[in-house]
Design a protein around this motif. Structure first.
Motif, PDB file in Angstrom:
ATOM      1  N   GLY A 146      76.770  33.611  11.599  1.00  0.00           N
ATOM      2  CA  GLY A 146      75.903  32.375  11.855  1.00  0.00           C
ATOM      3  C   GLY A 146      74.283  33.052  11.389  1.00  0.00           C
ATOM      4  O   GLY A 146      73.637  32.751  10.562  1.00  0.00           O
ATOM      5  N   THR A 147      74.149  34.328  11.896  1.00  0.00           N
ATOM      6  CA  THR A 147      72.958  35.146  11.693  1.00  0.00           C
ATOM      7  C   THR A 147      72.973  35.434  10.327  1.00  0.00           C
ATOM      8  O   THR A 147      71.958  35.420   9.611  1.00  0.00           O
ATOM      9  N   LEU A 148      74.107  36.084   9.899  1.00  0.00           N
ATOM     10  CA  LEU A 148      74.095  36.458   8.648  1.00  0.00           C
ATOM     11  C   LEU A 148      73.838  35.265   7.356  1.00  0.00           C
ATOM     12  O   LEU A 148      73.258  35.632   6.261  1.00  0.00           O
ATOM     13  N   LEU A 149      74.610  34.082   7.469  1.00  0.00           N
ATOM     14  CA  LEU A 149      74.503  33.040   6.802  1.00  0.00           C
ATOM     15  C   LEU A 149      72.924  32.486   6.895  1.00  0.00           C
ATOM     16  O   LEU A 149      72.862  31.059   6.219  1.00  0.00           O
ATOM     17  N   ARG A 150      72.186  32.656   7.966  1.00  0.00           N
ATOM     18  CA  ARG A 150      71.184  32.157   8.174  1.00  0.00           C
ATOM     19  C   ARG A 150      71.211  30.622   8.460  1.00  0.00           C
ATOM     20  O   ARG A 150      70.444  29.845   8.310  1.00  0.00           O
ATOM     21  N   ALA A 151      72.306  30.298   9.263  1.00  0.00           N
ATOM     22  CA  ALA A 151      72.718  28.909   9.643  1.00  0.00           C
ATOM     23  C   ALA A 151      71.936  28.751  11.043  1.00  0.00           C
ATOM     24  O   ALA A 151      71.686  29.676  11.780  1.00  0.00           O
ATOM     25  N   PRO A 152      71.620  27.349  11.283  1.00  0.00           N
ATOM     26  CA  PRO A 152      70.971  27.263  12.499  1.00  0.00           C
ATOM     27  C   PRO A 152      71.840  27.446  13.917  1.00  0.00           C
ATOM     28  O   PRO A 152      73.051  27.122  13.614  1.00  0.00           O
ATOM     29  N   ARG A 153      71.135  28.095  14.801  1.00  0.00           N
ATOM     30  CA  ARG A 153      72.003  28.298  15.953  1.00  0.00           C
ATOM     31  C   ARG A 153      72.837  27.204  16.404  1.00  0.00           C
ATOM     32  O   ARG A 153      74.003  27.433  16.900  1.00  0.00           O
ATOM     33  N   ALA A 154      72.616  26.026  16.295  1.00  0.00           N
ATOM     34  CA  ALA A 154      73.149  24.788  16.728  1.00  0.00           C
ATOM     35  C   ALA A 154      74.532  24.667  15.956  1.00  0.00           C
ATOM     36  O   ALA A 154      75.699  24.058  16.548  1.00  0.00           O
ATOM     37  N   HIS A 155      74.515  25.345  14.918  1.00  0.00           N
ATOM     38  CA  HIS A 155      75.986  25.275  13.897  1.00  0.00           C
ATOM     39  C   HIS A 155      76.807  26.478  14.258  1.00  0.00           C
ATOM     40  O   HIS A 155      78.222  26.535  13.911  1.00  0.00           O
ATOM     41  N   TRP A 156      76.532  27.534  15.027  1.00  0.00           N
ATOM     42  CA  TRP A 156      77.259  28.641  15.225  1.00  0.00           C
ATOM     43  C   TRP A 156      78.500  28.519  15.768  1.00  0.00           C
ATOM     44  O   TRP A 156      79.361  29.022  15.475  1.00  0.00           O
ATOM     45  N   LEU A 157      78.437  27.686  16.882  1.00  0.00           N
ATOM     46  CA  LEU A 157      79.631  27.499  17.605  1.00  0.00           C
ATOM     47  C   LEU A 157      80.677  26.875  16.694  1.00  0.00           C
ATOM     48  O   LEU A 157      81.991  26.944  17.174  1.00  0.00           O
TER      49      LEU A 157
END
Length: 188
Positions: A146-157
């Motif tokens: 998620g960090t590497l894709l710069r995705a919002p934290r809400a999407h990481w799970l």
């Protein structure tokens, strides 16, 4: 840098069991898939969670992997190795309502886990290496991806990381996206 994120194989725990930091054994990798993958790792640096289910796989990929405790799975405290059905339903609901901030009794929050994993990722990204393999758990790998894709934290799970998955990222060419394979035995 090419970065491979590898999730450990399926853990030997009863279905419906809460496990995170607990040090449990896991299934063995498919020998053919493992041999094919290992052949691609000629000069890769392998970094692993020290948990047995990760470190055992890392040692099959490299003779001397570096173990980093920041890559351990979330600590569920007193929930560890308990059946989810035995955990108070109100506590499970509180966790579901605030998955990043809820702290299980004597455990840690997902936010606390994410902070230590991002610190490990920052160190990994500073390595002078062409290829790094990280062997870890679903939670930490979702945080890294998620960090590497710069995705919002809400999407990481929601990022898919099944046991045995290998996600390869070319960090020097973000337009190439990433590739996925599995080390899990068929039917395992």
């Amino acid at each position: 840098m090419r970065l491979d994120l590898v999730r450990h194989l399926p853990a030997h725990v009863a279905p419906g069991t809460c496990y995170g930091r607990s040090d449990v054994a896991c299934a063995h990798a498919d020998p053919a898939a493992l041999a094919t993958y290992r052949a691609r790792l000629a000069s890769a640096q392998v970094i692993s969670s020290p948990a047995r289910r990760c470190a055992d796989l890392a040692r099959r990929l490299a003779s001397d992997p570096r173990l980093d405790p920041r890559l351990l799975e979330i600590d569920f405290g007193r929930w560890e190795l308990q059946a989810f059905d035995a955990i108070d339903r109100a506590a499970i609901d509180a966790w579901a309502a605030a998955p990043w901030d809820f702290v299980p009794p004597d455990g840690e929050s997902a936010s606390q886990m994410a902070r230590r994993v991002v610190a490990a990722l920052d160190d990994i990204l500073r390595l002078d290496a062409l290829h790094v393999v990280v062997v870890a758990h679903g939670g930490p790998l979702r945080v890294m991806l998620g960090t590497l894709l710069r995705a919002p934290r809400a999407h990481w799970l929601g990022l898919a990381f099944e046991p045995g998955d290998v996600v390869s990222l070319d960090l020097d060419d973000a337009d190439r996206g990433f590739a996925r394979m599995s080390l899990k035995p068929a039917g395992g």
